[in-house]
Design a protein around this motif. Structure first.
Motif, PDB file in Angstrom:
ATOM      1  N   ALA A  50     130.806 -13.889  33.971  1.00 47.21           N
ATOM      2  CA  ALA A  50     129.976 -14.534  34.855  1.00 47.21           C
ATOM      3  C   ALA A  50     128.728 -13.436  35.657  1.00 47.21           C
ATOM      4  O   ALA A  50     127.624 -14.001  35.557  1.00 47.21           O
ATOM      5  N   ALA A  51     129.042 -12.346  35.545  1.00 48.07           N
ATOM      6  CA  ALA A  51     128.168 -11.285  36.039  1.00 48.07           C
ATOM      7  C   ALA A  51     126.837 -11.175  34.816  1.00 48.07           C
ATOM      8  O   ALA A  51     125.924 -10.948  35.102  1.00 48.07           O
ATOM      9  N   GLN A  52     127.337 -11.007  33.517  1.00 46.35           N
ATOM     10  CA  GLN A  52     126.314 -11.014  32.423  1.00 46.35           C
ATOM     11  C   GLN A  52     125.527 -12.346  32.453  1.00 46.35           C
ATOM     12  O   GLN A  52     124.435 -12.032  32.022  1.00 46.35           O
ATOM     13  N   GLN A  53     126.228 -13.493  32.709  1.00 43.56           N
ATOM     14  CA  GLN A  53     125.270 -14.595  32.668  1.00 43.56           C
ATOM     15  C   GLN A  53     124.158 -14.689  33.808  1.00 43.56           C
ATOM     16  O   GLN A  53     123.133 -14.886  33.743  1.00 43.56           O
ATOM     17  N   VAL A  54     124.601 -14.085  35.035  1.00 39.44           N
ATOM     18  CA  VAL A  54     123.743 -13.947  36.043  1.00 39.44           C
ATOM     19  C   VAL A  54     122.310 -12.963  35.616  1.00 39.44           C
ATOM     20  O   VAL A  54     121.240 -13.318  35.858  1.00 39.44           O
ATOM     21  N   ALA A  55     122.965 -11.879  35.226  1.00 40.70           N
ATOM     22  CA  ALA A  55     121.732 -10.867  34.804  1.00 40.70           C
ATOM     23  C   ALA A  55     121.027 -11.176  33.926  1.00 40.70           C
ATOM     24  O   ALA A  55     119.673 -11.269  33.651  1.00 40.70           O
ATOM     25  N   ALA A  56     121.555 -11.958  32.856  1.00 39.76           N
ATOM     26  CA  ALA A  56     120.727 -12.548  31.561  1.00 39.76           C
ATOM     27  C   ALA A  56     119.895 -13.695  32.082  1.00 39.76           C
ATOM     28  O   ALA A  56     118.774 -13.573  31.648  1.00 39.76           O
ATOM     29  N   GLN A  57     120.302 -14.447  32.949  1.00 41.37           N
ATOM     30  CA  GLN A  57     119.613 -15.622  33.408  1.00 41.37           C
ATOM     31  C   GLN A  57     118.321 -14.933  34.106  1.00 41.37           C
ATOM     32  O   GLN A  57     117.146 -15.682  34.155  1.00 41.37           O
ATOM     33  N   ALA A  58     118.426 -13.831  34.916  1.00 43.81           N
ATOM     34  CA  ALA A  58     117.289 -13.372  35.625  1.00 43.81           C
ATOM     35  C   ALA A  58     116.403 -13.094  34.761  1.00 43.81           C
ATOM     36  O   ALA A  58     115.109 -12.986  34.932  1.00 43.81           O
ATOM     37  N   VAL A  59     116.434 -12.187  33.725  1.00 41.87           N
ATOM     38  CA  VAL A  59     115.774 -11.939  32.470  1.00 41.87           C
ATOM     39  C   VAL A  59     114.997 -13.107  32.040  1.00 41.87           C
ATOM     40  O   VAL A  59     113.768 -13.258  32.151  1.00 41.87           O
ATOM     41  N   ASP A  97     114.661 -15.885  33.199  1.00 41.81           N
ATOM     42  CA  ASP A  97     113.891 -16.776  34.368  1.00 41.81           C
ATOM     43  C   ASP A  97     112.482 -15.931  34.746  1.00 41.81           C
ATOM     44  O   ASP A  97     111.663 -16.455  35.351  1.00 41.81           O
ATOM     45  N   GLY A  98     112.457 -14.650  34.341  1.00 40.58           N
ATOM     46  CA  GLY A  98     111.435 -13.682  34.538  1.00 40.58           C
ATOM     47  C   GLY A  98     110.215 -13.930  33.569  1.00 40.58           C
ATOM     48  O   GLY A  98     110.112 -14.826  32.762  1.00 40.58           O
ATOM     49  N   ARG A 141     109.593 -12.104  31.252  1.00 46.76           N
ATOM     50  CA  ARG A 141     109.825 -11.873  29.731  1.00 46.76           C
ATOM     51  C   ARG A 141     110.279 -13.257  29.134  1.00 46.76           C
ATOM     52  O   ARG A 141     110.076 -13.387  27.839  1.00 46.76           O
ATOM     53  N   GLY A 142     110.878 -13.915  29.965  1.00 50.05           N
ATOM     54  CA  GLY A 142     111.088 -15.501  29.444  1.00 50.05           C
ATOM     55  C   GLY A 142     112.462 -15.448  28.282  1.00 50.05           C
ATOM     56  O   GLY A 142     112.870 -16.565  27.812  1.00 50.05           O
ATOM     57  N   ALA A 143     113.108 -14.324  27.934  1.00 47.83           N
ATOM     58  CA  ALA A 143     114.072 -14.472  26.889  1.00 47.83           C
ATOM     59  C   ALA A 143     114.918 -12.950  27.071  1.00 47.83           C
ATOM     60  O   ALA A 143     114.188 -12.005  27.538  1.00 47.83           O
ATOM     61  N   LEU A 144     116.051 -13.057  26.656  1.00 45.33           N
ATOM     62  CA  LEU A 144     116.747 -11.667  26.458  1.00 45.33           C
ATOM     63  C   LEU A 144     116.790 -11.172  25.172  1.00 45.33           C
ATOM     64  O   LEU A 144     117.120 -11.766  24.189  1.00 45.33           O
ATOM     65  N   TYR A 145     115.800 -10.030  25.237  1.00 44.18           N
ATOM     66  CA  TYR A 145     115.358  -9.598  24.000  1.00 44.18           C
ATOM     67  C   TYR A 145     115.509  -8.065  23.949  1.00 44.18           C
ATOM     68  O   TYR A 145     115.559  -7.619  25.069  1.00 44.18           O
ATOM     69  N   GLY A 146     115.412  -7.183  22.927  1.00 41.74           N
ATOM     70  CA  GLY A 146     115.031  -6.084  22.878  1.00 41.74           C
ATOM     71  C   GLY A 146     116.064  -5.154  23.732  1.00 41.74           C
ATOM     72  O   GLY A 146     117.077  -5.442  23.106  1.00 41.74           O
ATOM     73  N   PRO A 147     115.491  -4.343  24.458  1.00 42.59           N
ATOM     74  CA  PRO A 147     116.603  -3.369  25.333  1.00 42.59           C
ATOM     75  C   PRO A 147     117.736  -4.338  26.281  1.00 42.59           C
ATOM     76  O   PRO A 147     118.766  -3.668  26.035  1.00 42.59           O
ATOM     77  N   PHE A 148     117.300  -5.442  26.472  1.00 41.79           N
ATOM     78  CA  PHE A 148     118.201  -6.297  27.236  1.00 41.79           C
ATOM     79  C   PHE A 148     119.498  -6.566  26.271  1.00 41.79           C
ATOM     80  O   PHE A 148     120.361  -6.930  27.030  1.00 41.79           O
ATOM     81  N   VAL A 149     119.411  -6.890  25.250  1.00 41.09           N
ATOM     82  CA  VAL A 149     120.578  -7.139  24.183  1.00 41.09           C
ATOM     83  C   VAL A 149     121.526  -6.253  24.427  1.00 41.09           C
ATOM     84  O   VAL A 149     122.708  -6.396  24.669  1.00 41.09           O
ATOM     85  N   PRO A 150     121.422  -4.835  24.290  1.00 44.17           N
ATOM     86  CA  PRO A 150     122.438  -3.908  24.412  1.00 44.17           C
ATOM     87  C   PRO A 150     122.884  -3.842  25.990  1.00 44.17           C
ATOM     88  O   PRO A 150     124.014  -3.634  26.146  1.00 44.17           O
ATOM     89  N   LEU A 151     121.981  -3.683  26.823  1.00 46.74           N
ATOM     90  CA  LEU A 151     122.129  -3.383  28.075  1.00 46.74           C
ATOM     91  C   LEU A 151     122.897  -4.555  28.907  1.00 46.74           C
ATOM     92  O   LEU A 151     123.517  -4.280  29.860  1.00 46.74           O
ATOM     93  N   ILE A 152     122.840  -5.799  28.178  1.00 48.04           N
ATOM     94  CA  ILE A 152     123.727  -6.882  28.858  1.00 48.04           C
ATOM     95  C   ILE A 152     125.174  -6.310  29.090  1.00 48.04           C
ATOM     96  O   ILE A 152     126.174  -7.051  30.062  1.00 48.04           O
ATOM     97  N   ALA A 180     119.257  -3.755  37.296  1.00 49.59           N
ATOM     98  CA  ALA A 180     118.507  -2.630  38.053  1.00 49.59           C
ATOM     99  C   ALA A 180     117.241  -2.364  37.230  1.00 49.59           C
ATOM    100  O   ALA A 180     116.003  -2.125  37.654  1.00 49.59           O
ATOM    101  N   ALA A 181     117.608  -2.198  35.737  1.00 56.83           N
ATOM    102  CA  ALA A 181     116.702  -1.723  34.816  1.00 56.83           C
ATOM    103  C   ALA A 181     115.509  -2.730  34.743  1.00 56.83           C
ATOM    104  O   ALA A 181     114.268  -2.344  34.729  1.00 56.83           O
ATOM    105  N   GLN A 182     115.946  -3.933  34.659  1.00 52.81           N
ATOM    106  CA  GLN A 182     114.882  -4.918  34.219  1.00 52.81           C
ATOM    107  C   GLN A 182     113.862  -5.047  35.547  1.00 52.81           C
ATOM    108  O   GLN A 182     112.698  -5.443  35.558  1.00 52.81           O
ATOM    109  N   LYS A 183     114.655  -4.992  36.384  1.00 52.45           N
ATOM    110  CA  LYS A 183     113.577  -5.034  37.649  1.00 52.45           C
ATOM    111  C   LYS A 183     112.580  -3.891  37.979  1.00 52.45           C
ATOM    112  O   LYS A 183     111.514  -4.126  38.320  1.00 52.45           O
ATOM    113  N   MET A 184     113.103  -2.649  37.587  1.00 51.94           N
ATOM    114  CA  MET A 184     112.153  -1.487  37.631  1.00 51.94           C
ATOM    115  C   MET A 184     111.178  -1.663  36.474  1.00 51.94           C
ATOM    116  O   MET A 184     109.924  -1.502  36.608  1.00 51.94           O
ATOM    117  N   GLY A 185     111.734  -2.330  35.391  1.00 53.64           N
ATOM    118  CA  GLY A 185     110.751  -2.552  34.187  1.00 53.64           C
ATOM    119  C   GLY A 185     109.594  -3.703  34.354  1.00 53.64           C
ATOM    120  O   GLY A 185     108.422  -3.435  33.796  1.00 53.64           O
TER     121      GLY A 185
END
Length: 184
Positions: free
Chosen positions: A15-24, A26-27, A29-40, A48-53
């Motif tokens: 559930a926590a991963q889904q919330v974090a993935a959906q935030a990316v 919906d932002g 970037r429009g998709a979960l790719y690149g660094p967010f694949v391992p970071l999930i 935190a990283a995606q918000k800073m990025g």
């Protein structure tokens, strides 16, 4: 190289991963790719990283053109193929010249036409290679970008170094790109 932390199906995420993935997703970037694949795998870290990025990439005080240049310098320093594949075409679209991009890829100092690009390049290269910035370069950056801009420039270098470390360790494969891969 084998992708050590490849894509996860959304349904297989916690559930926590889904919330974090959906935030990316919906932002901007429009998709979960690149660094967010391992970071999930660490949803709180990823959030935190995606918000800073998101701030550094889309709203930094030095503007998108210079942000993209700083990303390229960082990607080259870390031999980071994913960031290079994604950001070299974006940098080109925002006005970084093809000769500048090619020189950075070749680990050569570009023949800059624009003074602000030369300044960002020097600042970033010093920070990566010497782990500090000399007084003259710092003063020039401060005069050009103000304290806000200098801090954002430091942040861009640090953030994209973090992403490079994650993707290099995870062996995240580069997407197809109009940019030639970096030689390592």
């Amino acid at each position: 190289m084998e992708d050590r932390l490849g894509p996860m199906p959304f349904a297989a995420m916690s559930a926590a991963q889904q919330v974090a993935a959906q935030a990316v997703i919906d932002g901007p970037r429009g998709a979960l790719y690149g660094p967010f694949v391992p970071l999930i795998r660490s949803p709180e870290l990823m959030a935190a990283a995606q918000k800073m990025g998101e701030y550094l990439r889309y709203r930094s005080a030095i503007g998108t053109r210079l942000t993209e240049l700083a990303i390229l310098v960082t990607a080259r320093q870390w031999n980071q193929q994913v960031e290079w594949a994604i950001h070299a075409p974006i940098a080109r679209d925002y006005g970084i010249g093809e000769a500048v991009i090619a020189a950075i890829a070749a680990r050569e100092r570009p023949a800059f036409v624009l003074e602000d690009e030369a300044l960002v390049y020097d600042f970033c290269l010093q920070l990566h290679q010497r782990q500090r910035v000399d007084d003259a370069t710092y003063a020039a950056a401060l005069a050009a970008f103000g304290e806000h801009g200098v801090v954002d420039l430091m942040g861009i270098n640090g953030y994209y170094t973090f992403l490079a470390m994650v993707m290099n360790a995870a062996q995240t494969p580069a997407p197809s790109s109009t940019a030639a891969p970096l030689s390592v």
